[in-house]
Write an enzyme that holds these catalytic residues in place. Structure first.
Site, short mmCIF file in Angstrom:
data_model
loop_
_atom_site.label_atom_id
_atom_site.label_comp_id
_atom_site.label_asym_id
_atom_site.label_seq_id
_atom_site.Cartn_x
_atom_site.Cartn_y
_atom_site.Cartn_z
N ASP A 166 -15.65 3.33 7.32
CA ASP A 166 -14.61 4.22 6.80
C ASP A 166 -15.15 5.05 5.63
OD1 ASP A 166 -11.92 5.30 6.47
OD2 ASP A 166 -12.01 4.23 4.56
N LYS B 137 -9.32 -1.01 6.43
CA LYS B 137 -9.60 -1.61 5.11
C LYS B 137 -8.65 -2.78 4.84
CE LYS B 137 -9.49 2.54 3.52
NZ LYS B 137 -9.50 3.85 2.90
N SER C 39 -8.34 4.57 9.20
CA SER C 39 -8.96 4.46 7.88
C SER C 39 -8.18 3.47 7.00
CB SER C 39 -8.98 5.85 7.24
OG SER C 39 -9.25 5.79 5.88
N HIS D 222 0.84 -1.20 0.00
CA HIS D 222 0.00 0.00 0.00
C HIS D 222 0.87 1.25 0.00
CE1 HIS D 222 -3.63 2.34 0.98
NE2 HIS D 222 -2.83 3.09 1.70
N ARG E 224 -15.02 13.47 6.63
CA ARG E 224 -13.71 14.11 6.90
C ARG E 224 -13.33 15.02 5.76
NH1 ARG E 224 -10.03 9.27 7.43
NH2 ARG E 224 -8.37 10.81 7.55
N1 URA Z 1 -5.99 6.92 2.64
C1 URA Z 1 -7.04 6.36 3.31
O1 URA Z 1 -7.49 5.27 2.94
N2 URA Z 1 -7.56 7.04 4.36
C2 URA Z 1 -7.08 8.22 4.79
O2 URA Z 1 -7.58 8.75 5.75
C3 URA Z 1 -6.00 8.78 4.10
C4 URA Z 1 -5.47 8.11 3.03
#
Ligand code: URA
Length: 436
Positions: free
Chosen positions: A159, A185, A181, A80, A166
């Site tokens: 999220d 995931k 967040s 990621h 947000r």
């Molecule tokens: N990527 C995400 O998945 N969430 C965030 O809050 C910032 C970057």
């Protein structure tokens, strides 16, 4: 919700049950947005502690489906990046790692703002499916060692709801909220080992090394509290990564790295990062025991065509025509207008501002201002120089790929402003700034 907002406002620690309630409320939409937004602002101003963040992460992961990857050949890893301008590393790193014997399973997001998203890049490839079901992901990963899909709405839905709020309430830039967040995931997607690239510089969320290092430490610490094995690399994002910025152009550059040994310095910088991320991931996953050995194995996979063969298998498995790798121009969309931008001064390049290049690509239609905006996969910018290069006035610095002359002219103006020159020699930032 009222008592949760008041507790956060007053800096009183939440219990695990309260954070479960919050995540469920966000996922189900069972409280008005204004209450969730008020809690987010309170949590932005009075940051969650590390235990609270771990609880929130697990609670958000539990709000939707949990993908079960048990049974896949080990080690399996998820890679990621926190996102940057021209960051197409996934397209090269995944085939290298799979060619080296790792199983790589990944869920990717769309781009928002200047940082692009892998879903958008791969959707510029005709036929490429980014909607694999969890069962299809698992079967494909088992067979060829590699699978990628877009996030479904049912993966950590809390999220999705909180992120949208947000974004609208200026509360994105909170380390505990970013960490929960990202990691919720990953956990919902079935990850056990996560190799993270935290981008740092003008073209990233985290502008300074201090901010990036802080986020990296939290991602590692909270990830481990949640039972993940996490490795973090902090890398430079002050100038665009590689040459291409824009979806189909970035796919072309990834193909170039897998098919050509001699590449220009811009592309070589991108290739160097891919190899470094692969070497660190091979070491961290336990697949190889030494960094030098991991580096040799990764280079070998790239330079001897094994990664290319794996990439062809991967693209074919997800519905694309693998002939794309032999004739990218025939298979990928291209923009009707191409316009070169030349250096208007001579000297050493002191800055090619990644954020300005990212904004120019959004203006061309290659990125989104708002969630849900349509993007043009063909447009973008090619960068022909790296910071530190000595250039002469009139030398080509960029090629703009645009859908109209007016759009190209606007981009030219922004790109000229992105560049700074110096009479003195300039030492560029190193690519890898730290590891955790
Ligand atoms: N990527 C995400 O998945 N969430 C965030 O809050 C910032 C970057």
């Amino acid at each position: 919700m009222h008592s949760l907002i008041a507790k956060r406002r007053d800096g009183v620690e939440h219990t695990q049950d309260e954070l479960r309630f919050l995540a469920q409320t966000a996922a189900k939409g069972s409280a008005p947005d204004y209450q969730l937004a008020a809690w987010l602002m309170a949590a932005y101003l009075r940051e969650l502690g590390s235990l609270e963040t771990a609880w929130l992460t697990m609670a958000m992961a539990e709000t939707g489906e949990r993908v079960d990857l048990a049974g896949l050949p080990k080690p399996w890893v998820d890679k990621h990046s926190t996102g940057g301008v021209g960051d197409k590393t996934t397209l090269v790193v995944l085939p290298i790692l799979a060619a080296c014997g790792l199983t790589v399973v990944k869920m990717s997001g769309r781009g928002l703002g200047i940082t692009g998203g892998t879903v958008d890049k791969l959707e510029s490839v005709p036929g490429f499916r980014m909607d694999l079901t969890p069962a299809e992901m698992k079967a494909q990963a088992e067979e060829i060692g590699i699978a990628i899909t877009g996030q479904t709405a049912n993966l950590a839905p809390a999220d999705g709801a909180l992120y949208a709020l947000r974004d609208a309430t200026a509360t994105v830039e909170s380390t505990p909220l970013i960490v929960s967040s990202i990691l919720s995931k990953k956990i919902a997607g079935g990850a056990e080992m996560v190799s993270l690239d935290v981008k740092c510089g003008s073209g990233a969320f985290m502008k300074t090394f201090q901010q990036a290092n802080h986020l990296a430490g939290w991602l590692k610490g909270i990830g481990e509290q949640c039972g993940l094995k996490v490795h973090v690399v902090i890398t430079d994002m002050d100038q665009p990564l590689g040459s291409a910025v824009g979806n189909a152009l970035e796919v072309r550059e990834a193909i170039q790295v897998m098919t050509e040994k001699r590449v220009p310095p811009t592309v070589a910088r991108f290739r160097a990062l891919c190899l470094e991320l692969c070497a660190q991931t091979l070491l961290f996953s336990g697949k190889l025991a030494s960094k030098a050995g991991a580096r040799t194995v990764a280079e070998d996979a790239l330079m001897k065509g094994k990664a290319l063969a794996k990439a062809k298998e991967w693209f074919a498995a997800q519905g694309a025509n693998p002939a794309l790798f032999d004739e990218p121009d025939t298979h990928l969309p291209s923009a009707p207008i191409k316009r070169q931008v030349a250096a208007n001064l001579g000297g050493h390049l002191a800055q090619i501002a990644a954020d300005a290049v990212g904004r120019a690509v959004i203006d061309l239609g290659g990125g989104r201002r708002n969630k849900g905006d349509r993007i043009d996969p063909a447009v973008g910018v090619e960068v022909h120089a790296v910071v530190g290069d000595e250039v002469t006035s009139g030398q080509a610095l960029f090629t703009i790929h645009a859908s109209s002359d007016e759009a190209a002219l606007r981009a030219e103006k922004s790109l000229q402003e992105a560049v700074k020159y110096s009479e003195d020699e300039v030492t560029p930032h190193t690519l890898v700034l730290g590891t955790r």
